[in-house]
Design an enzyme around this catalytic site. Sequence first.
Site, PDB file in Angstrom:
ATOM      1  N   HIS A 132       5.933  -3.704   7.607  1.00  0.00           N
ATOM      2  CA  HIS A 132       5.120  -3.680   8.825  1.00  0.00           C
ATOM      3  C   HIS A 132       5.981  -3.748  10.083  1.00  0.00           C
ATOM      4  CE1 HIS A 132       1.232  -3.769   6.885  1.00  0.00           C
ATOM      5  NE2 HIS A 132       1.608  -4.779   6.125  1.00  0.00           N
ATOM      6  N   HIS A 159      -0.288   2.798  -1.553  1.00  0.00           N
ATOM      7  CA  HIS A 159      -0.731   1.700  -0.695  1.00  0.00           C
ATOM      8  C   HIS A 159       0.175   1.562   0.522  1.00  0.00           C
ATOM      9  CE1 HIS A 159      -2.789  -1.931   0.498  1.00  0.00           C
ATOM     10  NE2 HIS A 159      -1.590  -2.392   0.828  1.00  0.00           N
ATOM     11  N   HIS A 219      -5.555  -2.584   6.830  1.00  0.00           N
ATOM     12  CA  HIS A 219      -6.431  -1.851   5.924  1.00  0.00           C
ATOM     13  C   HIS A 219      -7.666  -1.322   6.652  1.00  0.00           C
ATOM     14  CE1 HIS A 219      -4.642  -4.415   2.409  1.00  0.00           C
ATOM     15  NE2 HIS A 219      -3.758  -3.627   2.988  1.00  0.00           N
ATOM     16  N   ASP A 233      -0.961   1.514   4.384  1.00  0.00           N
ATOM     17  CA  ASP A 233      -0.512   0.574   5.413  1.00  0.00           C
ATOM     18  C   ASP A 233       0.095   1.301   6.608  1.00  0.00           C
ATOM     19  OD1 ASP A 233      -1.280  -1.736   4.124  1.00  0.00           O
ATOM     20  OD2 ASP A 233       0.715  -2.223   3.357  1.00  0.00           O
TER      21      ASP A 233
END
Length: 301
Positions: free
Chosen positions: A291, A259, A90, A263
């Site tokens: 991720h 969101h 973030h 990311d």
Amino acid sequence: QQTVRRAFTILGIGMHSGEVEAVRVCPAHANEGRYFVRRELPAQTPSDFPAVAGEKRVRASLDNVEEGLRLSMKLSLEGDDDHSVITTEHLLSALEAMGVDDARIEVEGNGEIPILDGSAYDYVYQIGRVGLVAAADPAGGDGQTPRKSFKPSEVVMLTGDNEAFIMFTPGECTKLTYGIDFTYKSRAIGKQWESWTPTEDGEYSDFLARARTFGTMKDVMAYFRAGVLRGGLENSALLANADQWWNPPMMLPNECARHKMLDLIGDLSLMAEPGMAGVPIGHIVAYKANHNMHAEFAKKL
């Protein structure tokens, strides 16, 4: 290249540690890039460039990404947990999108960046509050060190499990598109798609910064019982309980997909070499990624 005009500090709870964590973003010289430093105690005499002899810097780079990422990005020096930093996405997303090319990031506590409300908005606010300046060239000069960007010329594709993929297509501007499908877990989250072209759809601070991390109450409680999550919950994430939202209202349309895009920017920022932006020029489409996939795609790109 740009850096912050002066340092700012943010304190908050660590999503994994459940304890108070502190992060201090300081100015840095041109071509230093973004890097993290673990600090045990606050600096006694804060300065613009508070380097310490012999300190270990963890550069925000793909070279320092740990394997087996779960819920957040983790960076370390060859697996050295004493100098690792976690949940960087973030903050790095805000720095990349707001044009902070060079920054010294001091982390105090357990090496975790505070989760705050689960978005990047507090970081964006602080960057806007202190302002940006040209990053100083330690060798002198006029203070206008060029900033460059990657512009790949070939299509790059990465596929994963359960139909997940990330694809880059060459183009003349930066564009991001992200899709998610949580219908098997919660119809409240369901399927979402969102696209963002910074030059056409508005600034990062308006379009993406407020989008909070999200999940289902069932998953969060399972992670909590397993000791993976010790902090946060309804104050730091958008949670779905079965087919209803536990803590509405939404901050943005398609907040969950936005969101994931937030990311992605933070993870792609790890492509940045000193003096370069991380997010490349071109169109990136991601679907059901995480991720781990973000990092693998960045390496392949």
